[in-house]
Design a protein around this motif. Sequence first.
Motif, PDB file in Angstrom:
ATOM      1  N   HIS A 106       0.840  -1.201   0.000  1.00  0.00           N
ATOM      2  CA  HIS A 106       0.000   0.000   0.000  1.00  0.00           C
ATOM      3  C   HIS A 106       0.874   1.250   0.000  1.00  0.00           C
ATOM      4  CE1 HIS A 106      -2.402  -3.182   2.059  1.00  0.00           C
ATOM      5  NE2 HIS A 106      -3.274  -2.794   1.159  1.00  0.00           N
ATOM      6  N   ASN A 107       1.383   1.618  -1.173  1.00  0.00           N
ATOM      7  CA  ASN A 107       2.208   2.820  -1.292  1.00  0.00           C
ATOM      8  C   ASN A 107       2.126   3.348  -2.724  1.00  0.00           C
ATOM      9  OD1 ASN A 107       4.652   1.886  -2.931  1.00  0.00           O
ATOM     10  ND2 ASN A 107       4.521   0.313  -1.336  1.00  0.00           N
ATOM     11  N   GLN A 108       2.593   4.573  -2.914  1.00  0.00           N
ATOM     12  CA  GLN A 108       2.468   5.221  -4.214  1.00  0.00           C
ATOM     13  C   GLN A 108       3.214   4.502  -5.322  1.00  0.00           C
ATOM     14  OE1 GLN A 108       4.411   6.422  -1.823  1.00  0.00           O
ATOM     15  NE2 GLN A 108       6.303   7.171  -2.695  1.00  0.00           N
ATOM     16  N   ALA A 109       4.308   3.816  -5.011  1.00  0.00           N
ATOM     17  CA  ALA A 109       5.086   3.127  -6.041  1.00  0.00           C
ATOM     18  C   ALA A 109       4.263   2.027  -6.708  1.00  0.00           C
ATOM     19  CB  ALA A 109       6.375   2.573  -5.459  1.00  0.00           C
ATOM     20  N   VAL A 110       3.408   1.365  -5.943  1.00  0.00           N
ATOM     21  CA  VAL A 110       2.549   0.306  -6.493  1.00  0.00           C
ATOM     22  C   VAL A 110       1.666   0.890  -7.598  1.00  0.00           C
ATOM     23  CG1 VAL A 110       0.626  -1.248  -5.958  1.00  0.00           C
ATOM     24  CG2 VAL A 110       2.548  -1.055  -4.365  1.00  0.00           C
ATOM     25  N   VAL A 111       1.054   2.022  -7.314  1.00  0.00           N
ATOM     26  CA  VAL A 111       0.151   2.667  -8.276  1.00  0.00           C
ATOM     27  C   VAL A 111       0.936   3.198  -9.466  1.00  0.00           C
ATOM     28  CG1 VAL A 111      -1.552   4.509  -8.594  1.00  0.00           C
ATOM     29  CG2 VAL A 111      -1.436   3.277  -6.413  1.00  0.00           C
ATOM     30  N   LEU A 112       2.013   3.923  -9.199  1.00  0.00           N
ATOM     31  CA  LEU A 112       2.794   4.525 -10.262  1.00  0.00           C
ATOM     32  C   LEU A 112       3.387   3.470 -11.188  1.00  0.00           C
ATOM     33  CD1 LEU A 112       3.871   7.101 -11.568  1.00  0.00           C
ATOM     34  CD2 LEU A 112       5.755   7.076  -9.921  1.00  0.00           C
ATOM     35  N   ALA A 113       3.847   2.351 -10.635  1.00  0.00           N
ATOM     36  CA  ALA A 113       4.408   1.287 -11.472  1.00  0.00           C
ATOM     37  C   ALA A 113       3.364   0.743 -12.451  1.00  0.00           C
ATOM     38  CB  ALA A 113       4.946   0.152 -10.588  1.00  0.00           C
ATOM     39  N   GLU A 114       2.139   0.566 -11.982  1.00  0.00           N
ATOM     40  CA  GLU A 114       1.079   0.062 -12.857  1.00  0.00           C
ATOM     41  C   GLU A 114       0.782   1.047 -13.977  1.00  0.00           C
ATOM     42  OE1 GLU A 114      -2.205  -0.760 -10.261  1.00  0.00           O
ATOM     43  OE2 GLU A 114      -1.196  -2.487  -9.346  1.00  0.00           O
ATOM     44  N   VAL A 115       0.745   2.322 -13.647  1.00  0.00           N
ATOM     45  CA  VAL A 115       0.465   3.345 -14.659  1.00  0.00           C
ATOM     46  C   VAL A 115       1.616   3.434 -15.663  1.00  0.00           C
ATOM     47  CG1 VAL A 115       0.060   5.829 -15.032  1.00  0.00           C
ATOM     48  CG2 VAL A 115      -1.072   4.635 -13.134  1.00  0.00           C
ATOM     49  N   LEU A 116       2.853   3.444 -15.159  1.00  0.00           N
ATOM     50  CA  LEU A 116       4.016   3.523 -16.052  1.00  0.00           C
ATOM     51  C   LEU A 116       4.134   2.290 -16.950  1.00  0.00           C
ATOM     52  CD1 LEU A 116       6.701   5.035 -13.683  1.00  0.00           C
ATOM     53  CD2 LEU A 116       5.849   6.076 -15.794  1.00  0.00           C
ATOM     54  N   ASP A 117       3.807   1.129 -16.409  1.00  0.00           N
ATOM     55  CA  ASP A 117       3.888  -0.101 -17.193  1.00  0.00           C
ATOM     56  C   ASP A 117       2.998  -0.014 -18.439  1.00  0.00           C
ATOM     57  OD1 ASP A 117       5.590  -2.235 -16.985  1.00  0.00           O
ATOM     58  OD2 ASP A 117       4.160  -3.543 -15.981  1.00  0.00           O
ATOM     59  N   ARG A 118       1.899   0.694 -18.322  1.00  0.00           N
ATOM     60  CA  ARG A 118       1.003   0.852 -19.484  1.00  0.00           C
ATOM     61  C   ARG A 118       1.597   1.779 -20.540  1.00  0.00           C
ATOM     62  NH1 ARG A 118      -3.361   0.659 -15.249  1.00  0.00           N
ATOM     63  NH2 ARG A 118      -3.266   2.912 -15.079  1.00  0.00           N
ATOM     64  N   LEU A 119       2.560   2.624 -20.142  1.00  0.00           N
ATOM     65  CA  LEU A 119       3.192   3.550 -21.105  1.00  0.00           C
ATOM     66  C   LEU A 119       4.334   2.892 -21.868  1.00  0.00           C
ATOM     67  CD1 LEU A 119       3.360   6.883 -19.076  1.00  0.00           C
ATOM     68  CD2 LEU A 119       1.755   6.275 -20.891  1.00  0.00           C
TER      69      LEU A 119
END
Length: 120
Positions: A106-119
């Motif tokens: 439960h941290n921002q890196a989890v969310v950001l990694a998922e978003v970046l992976d889509r890019l």
Amino acid sequence: MAKHVLIKRVYDKQEPSDGYRVLVDRLWPRGVRKDELQHDAWVKDLAPSSSLRKWFGHKPENWEKFRESYEEELREASQVARMRALVDEAGRKRMTLVYSAKDTDHNQAVVLAEVLDRLY
């Protein structure tokens, strides 16, 4: 689909397989000297806003609302441009987002990694 973006705590040992290492905390990690942390970039502007970070407080019960709000912040045009620039900087290397939170789920890196992976 293979993941291009991994996450790791700043306190974990750096590995050659980390590739392009990016600190994703808005504040510098406690107990880490700036000359000790091996990283290629520090993208504090891609971290959650200060108000969202403080509201979340790393409380698991706030996780779903935090995730939703942070993803909304990341959809802003300026944030999309920052993420695209980061992906360009990493080139074809794997990217590892490093963060200081104790909670690995439960941290921002989890969310950001998922978003970046889509890019990628």
